[in-house]
Design a protein around this motif. Structure first.
Motif: not given
Ligand code: ASP
Length: 441
Positions: A36-38, A47-49, A184-187
């Motif tokens: 899972p992601s956040a 806003r994203k957590v 890095s972000r999106g990891g």
């Molecule tokens: N939660 C992190 C982000 O927002 C990583 C991810 O979602 O992949 O970058």
């Protein structure tokens, strides 16, 4: 059949989304390992957590304790609304107590950000009734923060052999000293790929909020088609040029192991999405697979009589860029000219140093700069077997009055890169899309 499934932030932003994810996982026994992601955004204004955690930690660093406490409370409310919406009997009170303590002890921004995935993982494991494995125990980074693939694969595969079903939060791992480190972000995409490799999955499913990779950017083309099958090499070209959906580095672990990635839509699970494969005999519907591009490049044009016969000229010019820490994108050349394309943002601050270094090292006749350029990549394995692709691109561009500043076709014939003015970027992409997709030739 063994599947590793990763769910992005928008797929896990609320209890309603969690329920969809639960259904997807339960509908297929082979979906055994979940990343899972956040929680992401529930709507455009949300806003994203992960962003909230970064903000909150910045407050902790600035010793604005009260503001930090309030922000952490808001984050906890997001998780509590998921827990309550799913009727789970767990509490994150103790976890948030520990997080507050660690924030006060300045545990680091990576630690702070990683809690988004960590807590979502705890909820997901409780919801699915599977084991929770803290990524800090199985994903490793070296002391410089570089991912340690070898150690991770060894520990992770051994650990997962022992468990039938598990939830492993994405995005983070730990360093040798035990401190938390993130990609890095999106990891989280990368974590999914690493897990897929470690367990030797048959497929890595990456669930998000779009139905796969699109032939072109939907902000430029209305309702672009979904790419059904794409090779890793095509994908690399497109993502490098700005097509997002999957983190660029997520490709490497599974690609080496020959595991395909399937991009799927949590909100439309009946759709097949995009399948990313090493190689395929599946013909794409059109000559091209996709179009992507980026704005903000500078062309450094260098002229010198008899350049062509001067051994080492090119190396000297590139040394000037290297010495200033600037990587170049493309380097088309003529007999007495060469052009180096660089990112404008990276180049601007160092431009005069680079120019004087080129003069000093290579002694050219003239150097001139052209800024505000865009690069567009037209990518497709189908181009190799088709005549006239370049011709069609250029006639389409001339029809819409776009001046082509640069052309570069890789020797793999997998892509054609075109340089145009930033202002022509959208028009050029629309014209290329129309000629290959809308008119279906
Ligand atoms: N939660 C992190 C982000 O927002 C990583 C991810 O979602 O992949 O970058």
């Amino acid at each position: 059949m063994l599947k590793v499934v990763k769910f992005g932030g928008s797929s896990l932003a609320s209890a309603g989304q969690f329920a969809k994810v639960g259904e997807i996982i339960r509908s297929d026994e082979s979906r055994r390992y979940v990343i899972p992601s956040a929680p992401g955004k529930r709507n455009d204004k949300d806003r994203k957590v992960t962003d909230m955690l970064y903000d909150c930690y910045a407050l902790a660093e600035a010793e604005q304790e009260e503001e930090c406490r309030l922000k952490l409370k808001k984050i906890k409310e997001r998780y509590d609304s998921i827990i309550n919406g799913l009727n789970l009997k767990i509490s994150l009170d103790a976890e948030f107590g520990t997080i507050a303590e660690n924030f006060a002890k300045k545990a680091g921004a990576d630690y702070a950000a990683s809690r988004g995935e960590y807590l979502n993982g705890i909820i997901m494991a409780a919801y699915l009734g599977s084991e929770f494995i803290d990524a800090a125990e199985v994903v490793f980074f070296d002391k410089n923060g570089e991912f340690d693939a070898e150690k991770t694969n060894k520990v992770l595969s051994k650990r997962l052999k022992k468990c039938e079903r598990a939830v492993i939060p994405g995005f983070y791992g730990s360093k040798e000293d035990g401190s938390v480190c993130t990609f890095s972000r999106g990891g989280s995409d990368i974590t999914g790929s690493i897990v897929a490799k470690a367990v030797g999955a048959d497929i890595y499913e990456n669930w998000t909020d779009v139905s796969g990779f699109l032939v072109a950017d939907p902000r430029i083309i209305e309702n672009p088609e979904v790419i059904k099958v794409i090779t890793y090499r095509e994908l690399r070209e497109l993502s490098y040029m700005g097509a997002t959906v999957l983190h660029e580095d997520a490709v490497f672990p599974v690609r080496k192991a020959g595991i395909p990635i399937n991009i799927r839509n949590t909100n439309a699970p009946e759709e097949a999405g995009t399948l990313i494969v090493e190689s395929t005999c599946h013909h794409s519907k059109y000559t091209i697979t996709g179009i992507a591009g980026k704005k903000g490049f500078v062309a450094v044009n260098i002229d010198k009589d008899m350049m062509n016969s001067e051994v080492g000229f090119c190396r000297k010019v590139l040394t000037a860029f290297e010495q200033n820490g600037i990587s170049f994108e493309h380097m088309p050349s003529g007999i007495d000219t060469m052009t180096v394309f660089v990112h404008q943002e990276e180049f601007e601050g160092k431009e005069q140093q680079v120019l004087s270094a080129i003069h000093r090292l290579a002694d050219p006749d003239t150097i001139d700069l052209e800024s505000d350029l865009a690069l567009i990549a037209v990518v497709g394995r189908g181009m190799r077997a088709t005549r006239g692709t370049a011709g069609r691109i250029f006639s389409a561009l001339s029809h819409v009055n776009v001046n082509v500043k640069m052309i570069d076709q890789g020797s793999s014939e997998l892509n054609i890169i075109i340089g145009v003015a930033n202002n022509d970027f959208e028009t050029a992409i629309r014209a290329i899309y129309d000629i290959f997709v809308t008119t279906q030739l």
